[in-house]
Design a protein around this motif. Structure first.
Motif, short mmCIF file in Angstrom:
data_model
loop_
_atom_site.label_atom_id
_atom_site.label_comp_id
_atom_site.label_asym_id
_atom_site.label_seq_id
_atom_site.Cartn_x
_atom_site.Cartn_y
_atom_site.Cartn_z
N ARG A 63 0.82 -1.22 0.00
CA ARG A 63 0.00 0.00 0.00
C ARG A 63 0.85 1.27 0.00
N LEU A 64 1.89 1.28 0.86
CA LEU A 64 2.75 2.45 0.95
C LEU A 64 3.94 2.37 0.00
N LYS A 65 4.09 1.21 -0.65
CA LYS A 65 5.12 0.99 -1.67
C LYS A 65 6.55 1.20 -1.16
N LEU A 66 6.79 0.80 0.09
CA LEU A 66 8.16 0.85 0.60
C LEU A 66 8.96 -0.26 -0.06
N VAL A 67 10.19 0.04 -0.38
CA VAL A 67 11.05 -0.92 -1.04
C VAL A 67 11.43 -2.01 -0.04
N THR A 68 11.54 -3.23 -0.54
CA THR A 68 11.91 -4.33 0.33
C THR A 68 12.81 -5.32 -0.40
N PHE A 69 13.74 -5.91 0.33
CA PHE A 69 14.57 -6.98 -0.20
C PHE A 69 13.76 -8.26 -0.26
N GLY A 70 12.82 -8.40 0.67
CA GLY A 70 11.93 -9.55 0.69
C GLY A 70 11.24 -9.70 2.02
N VAL A 71 9.97 -10.06 1.98
CA VAL A 71 9.19 -10.30 3.19
C VAL A 71 8.44 -11.60 3.00
N VAL A 72 8.51 -12.48 4.00
CA VAL A 72 7.77 -13.73 3.99
C VAL A 72 6.79 -13.69 5.16
N LEU A 73 5.52 -13.76 4.83
CA LEU A 73 4.47 -13.78 5.85
C LEU A 73 4.23 -15.24 6.23
N ILE A 74 4.42 -15.54 7.50
CA ILE A 74 4.27 -16.91 7.99
C ILE A 74 3.00 -16.98 8.83
N ARG A 75 1.99 -17.63 8.29
CA ARG A 75 0.69 -17.76 8.96
C ARG A 75 0.31 -19.23 8.98
N LEU A 76 0.92 -19.99 9.82
CA LEU A 76 0.69 -21.43 9.91
C LEU A 76 -0.12 -21.73 11.18
N LEU A 77 -1.37 -21.33 11.14
CA LEU A 77 -2.24 -21.48 12.31
C LEU A 77 -2.47 -22.94 12.66
N GLY A 78 -2.52 -23.21 13.94
CA GLY A 78 -2.83 -24.55 14.42
C GLY A 78 -1.64 -25.49 14.49
N LEU A 79 -0.47 -25.03 14.11
CA LEU A 79 0.72 -25.87 14.17
C LEU A 79 1.59 -25.45 15.35
N SER A 80 2.33 -26.40 15.89
CA SER A 80 3.24 -26.09 16.99
C SER A 80 4.44 -25.30 16.45
N PRO A 81 5.14 -24.59 17.34
CA PRO A 81 6.35 -23.88 16.88
C PRO A 81 7.36 -24.82 16.21
N GLN A 82 7.48 -26.03 16.70
CA GLN A 82 8.41 -26.99 16.10
C GLN A 82 7.96 -27.39 14.69
N GLN A 83 6.65 -27.59 14.49
CA GLN A 83 6.15 -27.91 13.16
C GLN A 83 6.37 -26.74 12.20
N LYS A 84 6.16 -25.53 12.68
CA LYS A 84 6.40 -24.34 11.86
C LYS A 84 7.87 -24.26 11.46
N ALA A 85 8.75 -24.52 12.43
CA ALA A 85 10.20 -24.48 12.17
C ALA A 85 10.57 -25.50 11.10
N GLU A 86 10.00 -26.68 11.18
CA GLU A 86 10.27 -27.74 10.19
C GLU A 86 9.84 -27.30 8.80
N ILE A 87 8.67 -26.72 8.69
CA ILE A 87 8.16 -26.27 7.39
C ILE A 87 9.03 -25.14 6.84
N ILE A 88 9.40 -24.20 7.67
CA ILE A 88 10.19 -23.05 7.22
C ILE A 88 11.59 -23.50 6.78
N SER A 89 12.19 -24.37 7.53
CA SER A 89 13.58 -24.77 7.21
C SER A 89 13.65 -25.68 5.99
N HIS A 90 12.58 -26.37 5.68
CA HIS A 90 12.61 -27.29 4.54
C HIS A 90 11.65 -26.91 3.43
N GLY A 91 10.92 -25.81 3.63
CA GLY A 91 9.91 -25.41 2.65
C GLY A 91 10.50 -24.64 1.56
#
Length: 91
Positions: A63-91
């Motif tokens: 919306r504000l058009k700020l420059v970015t190198f990259g943003v990853v939105l992580i919305r893995l509802l219902g998963l444990s922090p460990q499951q999220k970490a597994e997905i992020i590290s191997h996804g």
């Protein structure tokens, strides 16, 4: 590849990425209350991808058009922090 992890991410994700050999700055380990636009700017300065669960960064980037190198939105509802970490590290 370098990352900045927003304070709203579970430490398990940060820890897992660090174990995998990635350099990760974790906002929760820094000064409290850093504004989102400053976090985005710092990540950009270091050519790092910002990891966040905060949709406010979408507002800054699209919306504000700020420059970015990259943003990853992580919305893995219902998963444990460990499951999220597994997905992020191997996804």
């Amino acid at each position: 590849m370098n990352f900045w992890a927003d304070a709203n991410l579970p430490f398990a994700i940060v820890e897992r990425l660090r174990q995998e050999g990635y350099f990760v700055r974790y906002v929760a380990e820094m000064e409290q209350g850093i504004p989102d636009d400053i976090i985005l700017n710092l990540a950009n300065q270091e050519e790092s991808i910002l990891l966040t669960a905060d949709k406010d960064f979408g507002e800054l980037v699209f919306r504000l058009k700020l420059v970015t190198f990259g943003v990853v939105l992580i919305r893995l509802l219902g998963l444990s922090p460990q499951q999220k970490a597994e997905i992020i590290s191997h996804g």
